[in-house]
Design an enzyme around this catalytic site. Structure first.
Site, PDB file in Angstrom:
ATOM      1  N   HIS A  98      -2.710  -0.626   1.089  1.00 20.44           N
ATOM      2  CA  HIS A  98      -1.244  -0.619   1.100  1.00 20.44           C
ATOM      3  C   HIS A  98      -0.728   0.500   1.994  1.00 20.44           C
ATOM      4  O   HIS A  98      -0.844   1.679   1.682  1.00 20.44           O
ATOM      5  CB  HIS A  98      -0.738  -0.424  -0.333  1.00 20.44           C
ATOM      6  CG  HIS A  98       0.740  -0.482  -0.461  1.00 20.44           C
ATOM      7  ND1 HIS A  98       1.490   0.586  -0.906  1.00 20.44           N
ATOM      8  CD2 HIS A  98       1.619  -1.489  -0.220  1.00 20.44           C
ATOM      9  CE1 HIS A  98       2.770   0.244  -0.950  1.00 20.44           C
ATOM     10  NE2 HIS A  98       2.871  -1.005  -0.527  1.00 20.44           N
ATOM     11  N   HIS A 155       7.798   1.815   6.606  1.00 17.92           N
ATOM     12  CA  HIS A 155       8.123   1.132   5.356  1.00 17.92           C
ATOM     13  C   HIS A 155       9.588   0.730   5.309  1.00 17.92           C
ATOM     14  O   HIS A 155       9.933  -0.323   4.781  1.00 17.92           O
ATOM     15  CB  HIS A 155       7.795   2.028   4.166  1.00 17.92           C
ATOM     16  CG  HIS A 155       8.218   1.462   2.855  1.00 17.92           C
ATOM     17  ND1 HIS A 155       7.838   0.200   2.434  1.00 17.92           N
ATOM     18  CD2 HIS A 155       8.994   1.958   1.871  1.00 17.92           C
ATOM     19  CE1 HIS A 155       8.355  -0.040   1.250  1.00 17.92           C
ATOM     20  NE2 HIS A 155       9.067   1.003   0.885  1.00 17.92           N
TER      21      HIS A 155
END
Length: 354
Positions: A33, A75
């Site tokens: 991730h 992100h």
């Protein structure tokens, strides 16, 4: 050279000790991730290389768009928290406030900068109080493009002899379309250029919104994943909630345009009174609809774990994250996202041997 199109279970295959399990379904994949983002600043070359070193099957780049239309790996499009942009006086005047998916956010945004400008910045740890060891690497890495992440995966596939996939997320596509930067065509073109425009390519394209996935379905054969949260609903459709999408009927509807679903992990293994409860019907319903299930995100620190999995009072200390890995594997997931892919690989190995 393009990424090899084959099963993504090479690492797990060596660890499988239960033939009956292997016959039932492939070993679950471990998705780094944002790389090994529990140990290095997220979305950096360092984080991706460490995730691969630790055995991740996929590395995940979240994608935002620049002023000149490049897909950069952050992100969020607000980059004040993950770069050193505040230390660049030449960019001070571009600090502003915007409303993204209904939320007012202040900072610096990727769409206000060219790629060349963003390449002058350096990444930093987003959670330095929780991850001080990662923060020690602040200032080391440049911002990457999607193409550069694909190249990392390609080079590491060649070096290690095992397939390293990429798992890009289109961030806020409706917002970007509203400022003249449509995502879907760019994403599809990049997949084709990378040799990833195939149903069996080592890639999954993910998004929390619905319409962009339906659009890109017409542009690429690459596998698609519908993301969803425990609360709320897709930013591009206020008439439906993720809870409705997570029902058996909702998952059947998703299967018309996607190949998998990425639920928040509590949708698979709920938390009751601070403890992990019995799995929901999510995995079985998704599998009945022909969808893979890749929940997000397993994090090891106490601050991210249910009360009864915490160890001590320090929010940065690792709790009993192995119990969470084990519960998700037992629930039948096809893979999972982890900030600590090495811990995920170890937990998978133990699970497969049990």
């Amino acid at each position: 050279m393009t990424l090899t199109r084959r099963a993504f279970t090479a690492t797990a295959a060596a660890a499988i000790a239960t033939p009956a399990f292997a016959a039932a379904r492939p070993a679950p994949v471990i998705i780094g991730h944002r790389g090994a983002s529990g140990e290095r600043p997220e979305h950096t070359r360092s984080a991706y290389l460490l995730a691969i070193q630790e055995g991740a099957d996929f590395i995940e780049p979240d994608l935002c768009l620049t002023k000149d239309g490049h897909m950069v790996v952050r992100h969020e499009n607000e980059i004040g928290g993950t770069t050193n942009i505040a230390a660049h006086p030449e960019f001070a005047a571009r600090k502003t406030a915007k409303t993204i998916d209904g939320e007012r956010i202040e900072g610096w945004f990727t769409e206000d900068f060219t790629l060349a400008e963003l390449k002058t910045l350096r990444a930093r740890e987003r959670l330095p109080q929780v991850r001080p060891a990662s923060a020690a690497f602040d200032g080391t890495d440049l911002i990457l493009t999607f193409e550069e992440v694909v190249e990392i995966a390609r080079a590491e596939t060649k070096r290690t002899g095992r397939t390293i996939g990429v798992y890009p997320e289109m961030k806020h596509p409706s917002y970007f379309a509203g400022v003249g930067l449509a995502f879907e065509g760019r994403m599809a073109a990049a997949l084709k250029a990378a040799g990833l425009d195939a149903k069996d390519a080592p890639v999954f394209v993910q998004c929390f919104e619905v319409a962009p996935l339906k659009t890109i379905r017409t542009l690429t054969r690459a596998p698609l994943v519908q993301l969803m949260s425990l609360e709320g609903g897709p930013a591009d459709n206020s008439a439906v909630s993720y809870a409705q999408m997570a029902t058996a009927d909702g998952l059947k509807a998703i299967s018309a345009y996607a190949d998998g679903v990425g639920p928040e992990w509590k949708m698979v293994v709920p938390v009751t009174d601070g403890a992990l409860a019995a799995p929901t019907a999510f995995v079985s319903d998704a599998h009945a609809a022909g969808l893979k299930v890749h929940p997000w995100t397993v994090r090891a620190e106490n601050i991210f774990l249910p009360a009864k999995l915490k160890r001590g009072a320090d929010p940065a200390v690792h709790g009993d994250v192995d119990a969470l890995y084990d519960a998700l594997f037992k629930a039948g997931v096809d893979g999972l996202f982890s900030d600590f892919p090495g811990l995920g690989v170890q937990a998978r190995t133990r699970f497969l041997k049990a």
